[in-house]
Enzyme design. Structure first.
Site, PDB file in Angstrom:
ATOM      1  N   TYR A   1       0.789  -1.339   0.045  1.00  0.00           N
ATOM      2  CA  TYR A   1      -0.149  -0.092   0.012  1.00  0.00           C
ATOM      3  C   TYR A   1       0.648   1.223  -0.046  1.00  0.00           C
ATOM      4  O   TYR A   1       0.579   2.051  -0.909  1.00  0.00           O
ATOM      5  CB  TYR A   1      -0.908  -0.108   1.114  1.00  0.00           C
ATOM      6  CG  TYR A   1      -1.905   1.209   1.463  1.00  0.00           C
ATOM      7  CD1 TYR A   1      -3.097   1.306   0.561  1.00  0.00           C
ATOM      8  CD2 TYR A   1      -1.452   2.250   1.952  1.00  0.00           C
ATOM      9  CE1 TYR A   1      -3.985   2.228   0.534  1.00  0.00           C
ATOM     10  CE2 TYR A   1      -2.363   3.450   2.277  1.00  0.00           C
ATOM     11  CZ  TYR A   1      -3.541   3.459   1.545  1.00  0.00           C
ATOM     12  OH  TYR A   1      -4.441   4.598   1.597  1.00  0.00           O
TER      13      TYR A   1
ATOM     14  N   LYS B   1       0.996   4.137  -2.822  1.00  0.00           N
ATOM     15  CA  LYS B   1       0.704   5.377  -2.806  1.00  0.00           C
ATOM     16  C   LYS B   1       1.706   6.485  -3.310  1.00  0.00           C
ATOM     17  O   LYS B   1       1.628   7.507  -3.793  1.00  0.00           O
ATOM     18  CB  LYS B   1       0.135   5.634  -1.357  1.00  0.00           C
ATOM     19  CG  LYS B   1      -1.365   5.122  -1.143  1.00  0.00           C
ATOM     20  CD  LYS B   1      -2.306   5.853  -2.138  1.00  0.00           C
ATOM     21  CE  LYS B   1      -3.674   5.170  -1.680  1.00  0.00           C
ATOM     22  NZ  LYS B   1      -4.859   5.720  -2.494  1.00  0.00           N
TER      23      LYS B   1
HETATM   24  P1  NDP Z   1     -13.315   2.643   1.630  1.00  0.00           P
HETATM   25  O1  NDP Z   1     -12.886   1.150   1.785  1.00  0.00           O
HETATM   26  O2  NDP Z   1     -14.193   3.002   2.409  1.00  0.00           O
HETATM   27  O3  NDP Z   1     -14.035   3.116   0.198  1.00  0.00           O
HETATM   28  C1  NDP Z   1     -13.418   2.371  -1.032  1.00  0.00           C
HETATM   29  C2  NDP Z   1     -14.480   2.679  -2.294  1.00  0.00           C
HETATM   30  O4  NDP Z   1     -13.812   2.326  -3.536  1.00  0.00           O
HETATM   31  C3  NDP Z   1     -15.740   2.084  -2.041  1.00  0.00           C
HETATM   32  O5  NDP Z   1     -16.765   2.844  -2.560  1.00  0.00           O
HETATM   33  C4  NDP Z   1     -15.639   0.899  -3.007  1.00  0.00           C
HETATM   34  O6  NDP Z   1     -16.917   0.356  -3.366  1.00  0.00           O
HETATM   35  C5  NDP Z   1     -14.778   1.278  -4.020  1.00  0.00           C
HETATM   36  N1  NDP Z   1     -13.961   0.282  -4.722  1.00  0.00           N
HETATM   37  C6  NDP Z   1     -13.124  -0.574  -3.914  1.00  0.00           C
HETATM   38  N2  NDP Z   1     -12.724  -1.448  -4.977  1.00  0.00           N
HETATM   39  C7  NDP Z   1     -13.088  -1.076  -6.126  1.00  0.00           C
HETATM   40  C8  NDP Z   1     -12.757  -1.471  -7.599  1.00  0.00           C
HETATM   41  N3  NDP Z   1     -12.282  -2.492  -7.833  1.00  0.00           N
HETATM   42  N4  NDP Z   1     -13.565  -0.890  -8.423  1.00  0.00           N
HETATM   43  C9  NDP Z   1     -14.200   0.196  -8.305  1.00  0.00           C
HETATM   44  N5  NDP Z   1     -14.615   0.850  -7.005  1.00  0.00           N
HETATM   45  C10 NDP Z   1     -13.703   0.025  -5.887  1.00  0.00           C
HETATM   46  O7  NDP Z   1     -12.131   3.615   1.407  1.00  0.00           O
HETATM   47  P2  NDP Z   1     -11.734   5.019   1.855  1.00  0.00           P
HETATM   48  O8  NDP Z   1     -12.900   5.829   1.844  1.00  0.00           O
HETATM   49  O9  NDP Z   1     -10.900   4.922   3.312  1.00  0.00           O
HETATM   50  O10 NDP Z   1     -10.424   5.423   0.922  1.00  0.00           O
HETATM   51  C11 NDP Z   1     -10.768   6.367  -0.290  1.00  0.00           C
HETATM   52  C12 NDP Z   1      -9.353   6.676  -0.821  1.00  0.00           C
HETATM   53  O11 NDP Z   1      -8.617   7.352   0.289  1.00  0.00           O
HETATM   54  C13 NDP Z   1      -8.542   5.082  -1.145  1.00  0.00           C
HETATM   55  O12 NDP Z   1      -7.701   5.710  -2.261  1.00  0.00           O
HETATM   56  C14 NDP Z   1      -7.467   5.380   0.248  1.00  0.00           C
HETATM   57  O13 NDP Z   1      -6.226   4.678  -0.134  1.00  0.00           O
HETATM   58  C15 NDP Z   1      -7.363   6.706   0.486  1.00  0.00           C
HETATM   59  N6  NDP Z   1      -7.080   6.979   1.690  1.00  0.00           N
HETATM   60  C16 NDP Z   1      -7.719   6.757   2.853  1.00  0.00           C
HETATM   61  C17 NDP Z   1      -7.242   7.112   4.253  1.00  0.00           C
HETATM   62  C18 NDP Z   1      -8.231   6.738   5.306  1.00  0.00           C
HETATM   63  O14 NDP Z   1      -7.544   6.789   6.569  1.00  0.00           O
HETATM   64  N7  NDP Z   1      -9.323   6.219   5.196  1.00  0.00           N
HETATM   65  C19 NDP Z   1      -6.203   7.746   4.458  1.00  0.00           C
HETATM   66  C20 NDP Z   1      -5.349   8.182   3.079  1.00  0.00           C
HETATM   67  C21 NDP Z   1      -5.735   7.794   1.916  1.00  0.00           C
HETATM   68  P3  NDP Z   1     -17.373  -1.163  -3.709  1.00  0.00           P
HETATM   69  O15 NDP Z   1     -16.566  -1.878  -2.726  1.00  0.00           O
HETATM   70  O16 NDP Z   1     -18.636  -1.152  -3.795  1.00  0.00           O
HETATM   71  O17 NDP Z   1     -16.462  -1.259  -5.131  1.00  0.00           O
END
Ligand code: NDP
Length: 259
Positions: free
Chosen positions: A166, A170
């Site tokens: 991961y 990033k």
């Molecule tokens: P979540 O796991 O809560 O949400 C992930 C989202 O991505 C969901 O809507 C999911 O929907 C979708 N998703 C996952 N796999 C796929 C796929 N193969 N195709 C299409 N959609 C997909 O994550 P966060 O909201 O926490 O994270 C969002 C972004 O922010 C990520 O890039 C993460 O790395 C980044 N981030 C998060 C942090 C945190 O502390 N939360 C900190 C720093 C960065 P579904 O499963 O229905 O496909």
């Protein structure tokens, strides 16, 4: 009269058309809502049809008409179909937020090839493929902007959990952001990233007691963020206020990375 919008008008997305990946929950949901609140028409992508519909319903309760697209961004044909559907549903495209991402906690010795692949297919390859598919459209229609969701994990190594794939993914997002910003500036396409610290979502178990010392107490602000606190920065990067901003990675982490 100045050709530059004054005051809050500089942050308006009125008339813009935005596609957000991973918009059915967490950060992506907050981005979808905030972009719409700033005036954009919005479409989002997620795999789960039920989760997508639930998000559409929640957004409708907030007065927002969002178009949901069920697609798995690790599949190239889904990427093209998803972008095409967004362009069709919105009647164009100006803004792309590459937000969908996944994280696996596992010491490097134990990490499997499948875990590496899963993380890189979504966090890096899908960002690349969506950027290209959408970027072709932006280029053909006079430009636009892309915001990639990076992470402090692209800048520091998180503790105590091990998550080497991961973290590497990033860092790749940040460098891909700068590379595309450089290549696509002549096409009037701005490409930026945000690097959030810990944010309360399904991905980040911010309330787990064993993580508190290093995730929360180590941060100057001594807290995590809610997704709604990251979203205004994405709005800013997509707005006329950021017209001269490209190739930037904007850190939003309550000070976590100052140490
Ligand atoms: P979540 O796991 O809560 O949400 C992930 C989202 O991505 C969901 O809507 C999911 O929907 C979708 N998703 C996952 N796999 C796929 C796929 N193969 N195709 C299409 N959609 C997909 O994550 P966060 O909201 O926490 O994270 C969002 C972004 O922010 C990520 O890039 C993460 O790395 C980044 N981030 C998060 C942090 C945190 O502390 N939360 C900190 C720093 C960065 P579904 O499963 O229905 O496909």
């Amino acid at each position: 009269m100045s050709e530059y919008p004054r005051g809050l008008a500089a942050f308006s997305l009125e008339g813009r058309k935005a596609l957000i990946t991973g918009g059915n929950r967490g950060l992506g949901y907050a981005f979808t809502q905030a972009l719409a609140d700033a005036g954009a028409s919005v479409a989002f992508i997620g795999r789960g049809a039920d989760a997508n519909q639930a998000a559409v319903d929640r957004l409708a309760d907030a007065g927002i008409a969002a178009h949901a697209i069920s697609a798995d961004l690790t599949r190239d044909d889904d990427v093209q179909r998803g972008v095409d559907e967004a362009v069709h549903a919105l009647g164009g495209l100006d803004i792309v937020v590459n937000n969908a991402g996944a994280c696996v906690h596992n010491p490097a010795w134990d990490a499997t090839d499948e875990q590496w692949q899963q993380v890189f297919d979504l966090n890096v390859r899908a960002v690349w493929k969506v950027s290209l598919a959408a970027g072709r459209h932006l280029r053909a229609t006079g430009g636009g902007c892309i915001v990639n969701i990076g992470s402090i994990s692209g800048l520091i190594v998180n503790r105590p959990q091990a998550q080497a794939p991961y973290n590497a993914s990033k860092a790749a997002v940040h460098q891909l952001t700068k590379s595309l910003a450089a290549e696509w500036a002549p096409d009037n396409i701005r490409v930026n990233a945000v690097a959030p610290g810990y944010v309360k979502t399904e991905m980040a178990p911010v309330d787990r007691p064993e993580l508190r010392r290093m995730w929360i107490e180590d941060a100057p602000q001594q807290r995590y963020a809610m997704p709604e606190e990251i979203a205004p920065t994405v709005v800013y990067l997509c707005s006329p206020a950021a017209a001269f901003v490209t190739g930037s990675v904007l850190v939003i982490d309550g000070g976590y990375t100052v140490y």
